[in-house]
Scaffold this motif. Structure first.
Motif, PDB file in Angstrom:
ATOM      1  N   GLY A  23      10.515 -10.814  11.887  1.00  0.00           N
ATOM      2  CA  GLY A  23       9.417 -10.451  11.236  1.00  0.00           C
ATOM      3  C   GLY A  23       9.167  -8.980  11.427  1.00  0.00           C
ATOM      4  O   GLY A  23       8.649  -8.507  10.133  1.00  0.00           O
ATOM      5  N   LEU A  24       9.506  -8.377  12.515  1.00  0.00           N
ATOM      6  CA  LEU A  24       9.114  -6.962  12.352  1.00  0.00           C
ATOM      7  C   LEU A  24      10.263  -6.341  11.493  1.00  0.00           C
ATOM      8  O   LEU A  24       9.859  -5.294  11.057  1.00  0.00           O
ATOM      9  CB  LEU A  24       9.516  -6.664  14.000  1.00  0.00           C
ATOM     10  N   GLN A  25      11.481  -6.682  11.170  1.00  0.00           N
ATOM     11  CA  GLN A  25      12.486  -5.915  10.241  1.00  0.00           C
ATOM     12  C   GLN A  25      11.964  -5.968   8.938  1.00  0.00           C
ATOM     13  O   GLN A  25      12.120  -4.911   8.317  1.00  0.00           O
ATOM     14  CB  GLN A  25      13.817  -6.809  10.347  1.00  0.00           C
ATOM     15  N   GLU A  26      11.061  -6.910   8.687  1.00  0.00           N
ATOM     16  CA  GLU A  26      10.648  -6.963   7.211  1.00  0.00           C
ATOM     17  C   GLU A  26       9.723  -5.535   7.163  1.00  0.00           C
ATOM     18  O   GLU A  26       9.104  -5.335   5.893  1.00  0.00           O
ATOM     19  CB  GLU A  26       9.521  -8.201   7.022  1.00  0.00           C
ATOM     20  N   TRP A  27       9.078  -4.878   8.017  1.00  0.00           N
ATOM     21  CA  TRP A  27       8.138  -3.718   7.958  1.00  0.00           C
ATOM     22  C   TRP A  27       9.051  -2.614   7.743  1.00  0.00           C
ATOM     23  O   TRP A  27       8.701  -1.497   7.224  1.00  0.00           O
ATOM     24  CB  TRP A  27       7.408  -3.707   9.162  1.00  0.00           C
TER      25      TRP A  27
ATOM     26  N   THR B 104       0.967  -1.176   0.157  1.00  0.00           N
ATOM     27  CA  THR B 104      -0.004  -0.063  -0.139  1.00  0.00           C
ATOM     28  C   THR B 104       0.910   1.350  -0.152  1.00  0.00           C
ATOM     29  O   THR B 104       2.086   1.223   0.534  1.00  0.00           O
ATOM     30  CB  THR B 104      -0.909   0.085   1.492  1.00  0.00           C
ATOM     31  N   SER B 105       0.463   2.206  -0.719  1.00  0.00           N
ATOM     32  CA  SER B 105       0.971   3.545  -0.687  1.00  0.00           C
ATOM     33  C   SER B 105       0.411   4.647   0.370  1.00  0.00           C
ATOM     34  O   SER B 105       0.671   5.701   0.320  1.00  0.00           O
ATOM     35  CB  SER B 105       1.048   4.046  -2.180  1.00  0.00           C
ATOM     36  N   ASP B 106      -0.690   4.216   1.188  1.00  0.00           N
ATOM     37  CA  ASP B 106      -1.384   4.779   1.925  1.00  0.00           C
ATOM     38  C   ASP B 106      -0.819   4.894   3.361  1.00  0.00           C
ATOM     39  O   ASP B 106      -0.933   3.683   3.918  1.00  0.00           O
ATOM     40  CB  ASP B 106      -2.760   4.574   1.990  1.00  0.00           C
ATOM     41  N   PRO B 107      -0.413   5.877   3.972  1.00  0.00           N
ATOM     42  CA  PRO B 107       0.370   5.817   5.256  1.00  0.00           C
ATOM     43  C   PRO B 107      -0.509   5.537   6.330  1.00  0.00           C
ATOM     44  O   PRO B 107      -0.219   4.823   7.186  1.00  0.00           O
ATOM     45  CB  PRO B 107       0.756   7.235   5.519  1.00  0.00           C
ATOM     46  N   VAL B 108      -1.827   5.834   6.475  1.00  0.00           N
ATOM     47  CA  VAL B 108      -2.878   5.412   7.440  1.00  0.00           C
ATOM     48  C   VAL B 108      -3.179   3.967   7.406  1.00  0.00           C
ATOM     49  O   VAL B 108      -3.053   3.039   8.202  1.00  0.00           O
ATOM     50  CB  VAL B 108      -4.200   6.307   7.253  1.00  0.00           C
ATOM     51  N   THR B 109      -3.388   3.528   6.053  1.00  0.00           N
ATOM     52  CA  THR B 109      -3.489   2.102   5.932  1.00  0.00           C
ATOM     53  C   THR B 109      -2.686   0.882   6.438  1.00  0.00           C
ATOM     54  O   THR B 109      -2.508   0.199   7.206  1.00  0.00           O
ATOM     55  CB  THR B 109      -4.049   1.932   4.754  1.00  0.00           C
ATOM     56  N   PHE B 110      -1.259   1.593   5.961  1.00  0.00           N
ATOM     57  CA  PHE B 110       0.134   0.788   6.467  1.00  0.00           C
ATOM     58  C   PHE B 110       0.110   1.056   7.965  1.00  0.00           C
ATOM     59  O   PHE B 110       0.501   0.038   8.525  1.00  0.00           O
ATOM     60  CB  PHE B 110       1.289   1.284   5.848  1.00  0.00           C
TER      61      PHE B 110
ATOM     62  N   VAL C 230       5.814   6.726   9.272  1.00  0.00           N
ATOM     63  CA  VAL C 230       5.831   5.981   8.101  1.00  0.00           C
ATOM     64  C   VAL C 230       6.380   6.404   6.966  1.00  0.00           C
ATOM     65  O   VAL C 230       6.049   7.661   6.663  1.00  0.00           O
ATOM     66  CB  VAL C 230       4.279   5.531   7.975  1.00  0.00           C
ATOM     67  N   GLN C 231       7.293   5.883   6.352  1.00  0.00           N
ATOM     68  CA  GLN C 231       7.648   6.338   4.999  1.00  0.00           C
ATOM     69  C   GLN C 231       6.930   5.806   3.972  1.00  0.00           C
ATOM     70  O   GLN C 231       6.825   4.683   3.623  1.00  0.00           O
ATOM     71  CB  GLN C 231       9.083   6.054   4.936  1.00  0.00           C
TER      72      GLN C 231
ATOM     73  N   HIS D 295       6.357   3.668  -4.377  1.00  0.00           N
ATOM     74  CA  HIS D 295       6.992   2.454  -3.510  1.00  0.00           C
ATOM     75  C   HIS D 295       5.818   2.138  -2.559  1.00  0.00           C
ATOM     76  O   HIS D 295       4.871   3.138  -2.083  1.00  0.00           O
ATOM     77  CB  HIS D 295       8.124   3.031  -2.867  1.00  0.00           C
ATOM     78  N   ASP D 296       5.780   1.161  -2.085  1.00  0.00           N
ATOM     79  CA  ASP D 296       5.089   0.669  -0.894  1.00  0.00           C
ATOM     80  C   ASP D 296       5.487   1.272   0.465  1.00  0.00           C
ATOM     81  O   ASP D 296       6.705   1.677   0.471  1.00  0.00           O
ATOM     82  CB  ASP D 296       5.182  -0.879  -0.473  1.00  0.00           C
ATOM     83  N   CYS D 297       4.617   1.715   1.314  1.00  0.00           N
ATOM     84  CA  CYS D 297       4.806   2.257   2.541  1.00  0.00           C
ATOM     85  C   CYS D 297       5.852   1.302   3.402  1.00  0.00           C
ATOM     86  O   CYS D 297       5.895   0.130   3.459  1.00  0.00           O
ATOM     87  CB  CYS D 297       3.766   2.696   3.329  1.00  0.00           C
ATOM     88  N   ALA D 298       6.838   1.821   4.237  1.00  0.00           N
ATOM     89  CA  ALA D 298       7.359   1.272   5.309  1.00  0.00           C
ATOM     90  C   ALA D 298       7.569   1.768   6.615  1.00  0.00           C
ATOM     91  O   ALA D 298       7.502   3.028   6.482  1.00  0.00           O
ATOM     92  CB  ALA D 298       8.745   1.096   4.905  1.00  0.00           C
ATOM     93  N   LEU D 299       7.774   1.097   7.600  1.00  0.00           N
ATOM     94  CA  LEU D 299       7.975   1.654   8.830  1.00  0.00           C
ATOM     95  C   LEU D 299       9.468   2.308   9.077  1.00  0.00           C
ATOM     96  O   LEU D 299      10.395   1.607   8.862  1.00  0.00           O
ATOM     97  CB  LEU D 299       7.799   0.722   9.964  1.00  0.00           C
TER      98      LEU D 299
END
Length: 227
Positions: A113-117, A83-89, A208-209, A214-218
């Protein structure tokens, strides 16, 4: 004696490292820096902020394809959404942060697992603020003995008012890092052996970036919840 659930909230140790003291000092400043987009980036890139290498390669995680789980496979942590939406992510990331299962997974597996975010951009990657949400090794072991696990539900997510105000005053400021502040509220439900169970409301503000295309990331977890 009845079995009780163990608190999964990390407790502050008596001997604090310099980085911990720095983060403590930031608590009193974070509401002020949230008044400007540049302040949010400044918090993430503050001097002495801990860095964690990207999981692999030199590309940001948000631009890398994500693995597809095997049918029927269970992950220690839910996988990031596309997703590219910061709230959804942020809502999905909050669910991942609040949920855990010490019965089937080790603390190391949970952290992996958390590192993937996380974003792969070290400049905007505050891994310590995320890993601090996970119980210590000793507490995780005790929770495992207690068969403790938690599920999370999210009620809503939004951009804090101070952040939206800063965005409206200077829309171009975010184009440096494309890091958004998002506040999420919900509930964490915890269960443990002996039919024990409990639930509590929770809230958090995430960085959130979401770069274009690009997909969002933490990027990190802010030390204070912004309304």
């Amino acid at each position: 004696m009845s079995t009780k659930r163990l608190s999964s909230q990390p407790k502050q140790s008596v001997g604090e490292s310099p980085s911990t003291l720095l983060r403590t000092a930031m608590v009193g400043i974070v509401l002020a820096v949230l008044a400007a987009v540049a302040g949010l980036v400044g918090y993430l890139t503050r001097p002495g902020a801990p860095e964690q290498p990207a999981p692999s390669g030199s590309k940001p995680v948000s631009s890398m394809p994500r693995a597809t789980p095997h049918p029927g496979a269970k992950d220690a942590v839910a996988r990031p959404p596309h997703t590219s939406d910061p709230v959804t992510f942020a809502k999905a990331a909050t669910t991942a942060l609040w949920a855990y299962d010490t019965r089937d997974f080790s603390r190391t597996e949970h952290l992996t697992g958390l590192q993937e975010w996380m974003t792969g951009e070290k400049r905007y990657r505050d891994w310590k603020s995320v890993s601090d949400q996970v119980p210590s090794k000793q507490l995780w072991s005790r929770m495992h003995d207690n068969q403790q696990h938690a599920a999370a539900s999210v009620d809503e997510g939004h951009l804090p008012e101070a952040f939206k105000s800063a965005m409206s005053q200077d829309p171009g400021a975010i184009t440096q890092a494309y890091v958004y502040a998002v506040t999420v509220t919900g509930k964490q439900s915890i269960a443990w052996k002996g039919s024990g169970a409990g639930a509590e409301p929770r809230s958090t503000t995430l960085a959130v970036q979401c770069r274009p295309d690009h997909d969002c990331a933490l990027s990190g977890v802010l030390p204070e919840v912004a309304p």
